[in-house]
Design an enzyme around this catalytic site. Structure first.
Site, PDB file in Angstrom:
ATOM      1  N   LYS A  54       0.522  -1.042  -0.156  1.00 38.30           N
ATOM      2  CA  LYS A  54       0.019  -0.026  -0.103  1.00 38.30           C
ATOM      3  C   LYS A  54       1.122   1.631  -0.022  1.00 38.30           C
ATOM      4  CE  LYS A  54      -4.408  -1.880   1.977  1.00 38.30           C
ATOM      5  NZ  LYS A  54      -5.229  -1.148   3.098  1.00 38.30           N
TER       6      LYS A  54
ATOM      7  N   LYS B  63      -5.238 -11.217  -6.567  1.00 34.95           N
ATOM      8  CA  LYS B  63      -6.349 -11.352  -5.620  1.00 34.95           C
ATOM      9  C   LYS B  63      -7.538 -10.132  -6.288  1.00 34.95           C
ATOM     10  CE  LYS B  63      -6.023  -8.557  -1.611  1.00 34.95           C
ATOM     11  NZ  LYS B  63      -6.283  -8.171  -0.205  1.00 34.95           N
TER      12      LYS B  63
ATOM     13  N   LYS C  21     -10.743  -4.658  -3.683  1.00 35.04           N
ATOM     14  CA  LYS C  21     -10.983  -3.083  -4.594  1.00 35.04           C
ATOM     15  C   LYS C  21     -10.406  -2.289  -5.175  1.00 35.04           C
ATOM     16  CE  LYS C  21     -11.681  -3.015   0.582  1.00 35.04           C
ATOM     17  NZ  LYS C  21     -12.264  -3.110   1.311  1.00 35.04           N
TER      18      LYS C  21
HETATM   19  P1  TYM Z   1     -10.385  -5.757   4.511  1.00 35.62           P
HETATM   20  O1  TYM Z   1     -11.588  -4.845   4.238  1.00 35.62           O
HETATM   21  O2  TYM Z   1      -9.091  -5.794   3.098  1.00 35.62           O
HETATM   22  O3  TYM Z   1     -11.418  -6.741   4.029  1.00 35.62           O
HETATM   23  C1  TYM Z   1     -12.517  -8.305   4.568  1.00 35.62           C
HETATM   24  C2  TYM Z   1     -12.439  -9.584   4.435  1.00 35.62           C
HETATM   25  O4  TYM Z   1     -12.455 -10.001   3.423  1.00 35.62           O
HETATM   26  C3  TYM Z   1     -11.422 -11.011   2.550  1.00 35.62           C
HETATM   27  N1  TYM Z   1     -11.025 -10.478   1.547  1.00 35.62           N
HETATM   28  C4  TYM Z   1     -10.304 -11.570   0.535  1.00 35.62           C
HETATM   29  N2  TYM Z   1     -10.980 -13.007   0.602  1.00 35.62           N
HETATM   30  C5  TYM Z   1     -11.040 -14.052   0.099  1.00 35.62           C
HETATM   31  N3  TYM Z   1     -10.809 -13.231  -1.285  1.00 35.62           N
HETATM   32  C6  TYM Z   1     -10.292 -12.565  -1.240  1.00 35.62           C
HETATM   33  N4  TYM Z   1     -10.273 -12.273  -3.155  1.00 35.62           N
HETATM   34  C7  TYM Z   1     -10.290 -11.622  -0.388  1.00 35.62           C
HETATM   35  N5  TYM Z   1     -10.513 -10.261  -0.603  1.00 35.62           N
HETATM   36  C8  TYM Z   1     -10.914  -9.701   1.144  1.00 35.62           C
HETATM   37  C9  TYM Z   1     -10.235  -9.928   3.872  1.00 35.62           C
HETATM   38  O5  TYM Z   1      -8.812 -11.579   3.870  1.00 35.62           O
HETATM   39  C10 TYM Z   1     -10.918  -9.826   5.080  1.00 35.62           C
HETATM   40  O6  TYM Z   1     -11.190 -10.718   5.717  1.00 35.62           O
HETATM   41  N6  TYM Z   1      -7.455  -5.413   8.098  1.00 35.62           N
HETATM   42  C11 TYM Z   1      -9.048  -6.157   8.044  1.00 35.62           C
HETATM   43  C12 TYM Z   1      -9.826  -5.275   8.669  1.00 35.62           C
HETATM   44  C13 TYM Z   1      -9.498  -5.963  10.331  1.00 35.62           C
HETATM   45  C14 TYM Z   1      -9.243  -7.684  10.483  1.00 35.62           C
HETATM   46  C15 TYM Z   1      -9.531  -6.908  11.944  1.00 35.62           C
HETATM   47  C16 TYM Z   1     -10.412  -8.439  10.554  1.00 35.62           C
HETATM   48  C17 TYM Z   1      -9.436  -4.966  10.368  1.00 35.62           C
HETATM   49  N7  TYM Z   1      -9.375  -5.677  12.363  1.00 35.62           N
HETATM   50  C18 TYM Z   1      -9.450  -8.006  13.002  1.00 35.62           C
HETATM   51  C19 TYM Z   1      -9.904  -9.051  11.072  1.00 35.62           C
HETATM   52  C20 TYM Z   1      -9.722  -8.988  12.666  1.00 35.62           C
HETATM   53  C21 TYM Z   1      -8.881  -5.696   6.278  1.00 35.62           C
HETATM   54  O7  TYM Z   1      -8.782  -5.162   5.811  1.00 35.62           O
HETATM   55  O8  TYM Z   1      -9.927  -6.365   5.758  1.00 35.62           O
END
Ligand code: TYM
Length: 330
Positions: free
Chosen positions: A112, A195, A198
């Site tokens: 990022k 992957k 967004k």
């Molecule tokens: P975020 O908002 O990017 O994504 C949310 C969840 O979706 C999953 N994900 C995917 N799974 C499979 N294939 C994909 N292409 C794909 N893109 C996204 C992510 O693995 C995630 O589970 N840092 C985290 C948010 C967060 C969090 C936490 C998660 C903040 N605090 C505590 C768990 C526990 C994030 O940016 O997810």
């Protein structure tokens, strides 16, 4: 009951298929057997620039999509991160226990910050995984259901919990990442070796939960495949077709082999048409329900406020133990 914690960033109007398959569909299954906390992580979202009005909208829209996809606010605690101050407070404490080098090794930050440039990338983006550790540890979560891209962050969380426990006495449960074999990474339809995300350069390969049916149809029909013309799962040789098969399989609950059989001897166009139907069947009710929920903001805000109350109670208890353990007088 064992505890799970997970969250998503409200950084877009709509969740995408990767979020839905990698995380949300797992959550709805797990909420039956766990004391579940599902968070809309708006403090994480502001580590990159956000429009204030959009952020507020997207925070509600994300919560609404959780519910629309099957998270039951009567069973699970579905809340907004900024409504529970303990997240920021514990994050500060954990910041002081994290090595600079340790934080520098987080690959998501490297990706990022490259995109934003080191001058515009914020310090918040750098410490992002530490806030995530605070999220998880406050609820003494046993398991963290996420997609593959979050594995390294959960590893850091485990390291920080173990370090805290050994330095200040047993305080935190050391959590496990729960990553579903085979579906933990859904790929971009235009670039099936990256992957689905967004932040992809174009949205042509990004399936959004709230997109109208005709938009999704167009994206699926244009998905990149290969010119071998056989419908067969082979991640290395046929990443595009394999990704379509995975999505088809997860959304229908059928094994990949049964879908290969159904489409044996047929063309990619047929597989794609089939998938268009499956995706529409899954997302149409989610769209409708999301719209209904967003039409009554007052009710949605009330739901979130009452969940935040419960979250504050649980998180506050952990934070008190942390402060006592460290010697921060209150
Ligand atoms: P975020 O908002 O990017 O994504 C949310 C969840 O979706 C999953 N994900 C995917 N799974 C499979 N294939 C994909 N292409 C794909 N893109 C996204 C992510 O693995 C995630 O589970 N840092 C985290 C948010 C967060 C969090 C936490 C998660 C903040 N605090 C505590 C768990 C526990 C994030 O940016 O997810």
């Amino acid at each position: 009951k064992p505890v799970i914690f997970s969250g998503m960033q409200p950084s877009s109007d709509s969740l995408h298929l990767g979020n839905y398959i990698g995380a949300l569909s797992q959550w709805t299954r797990m909420q039956e057997d766990y004391d579940a906390f599902f968070c809309v992580v708006n403090l994480h979202a502001i580590t990159v620039p956000q429009d204030p009005k959009d952020l507020a909208e997207r925070t509600r829209a994300t919560a609404a999509q959780y519910i629309a996809a099957g998270i039951d606010p009567a069973k699970s605690t579905l809340f907004v991160q900024s409504q529970v101050p303990a997240h920021a407070e514990l994050a500060w404490v954990l910041n002081t226990l994290t090595g600079f080098g340790e934080a520098s090794r987080m690959t998501q930050f490297k990706d990022k910050s490259q995109r934003y440039g080191s001058d515009t990338a914020s310090v918040g983006l750098f410490t992002y995984p530490i806030l995530m550790a605070a999220d998880i540890l406050l609820y003494q979560a046993n398991a963290v259901p996420v997609g593959e891209d979050q594995r390294q962050h959960v590893e850091l969380t485990r390291d920080l919990a173990t370090r805290f426990n050994s330095r200040f006495g047993d305080t935190f449960v050391v959590p496990e990442a729960q990553i579903q074999q085979g579906t933990a990474k859904i790929y971009d339809l235009q670039d099936p070796t990256s992957k689905m995300s967004k932040s992809a350069e174009t949205e042509a390969g990004l399936i959004k939960v709230l997109d109208p049916a005709n938009v999704t149809k167009k994206k699926i029909m244009r998905a990149v495949t290969d010119d071998d013309a056989t419908i067969r799962f082979d991640r290395a040789e046929k990443p595009g077709v394999s990704n379509l098969l995975t999505i088809f399989s997860v959304l229908t609950g059928r094994p990949v082999a049964s879908i290969e059989d159904e489409f044996a001897g047929r063309g990619y166009g047929d597989l794609k048409k089939g998938l268009v139907e499956v995706v529409e069947e899954t997302f149409a009710p989610v769209r409708t329900r999301t719209e209904e929920l967003l039409a009554d903001r007052a009710e949605l805000d009330r739901l979130l406020a009452s969940a935040a109350e419960r979250a504050n109670e649980v998180a506050g208890r952990t934070l008190s133990r942390v402060y006592d353990a460290i010697g921060l007088i209150r």
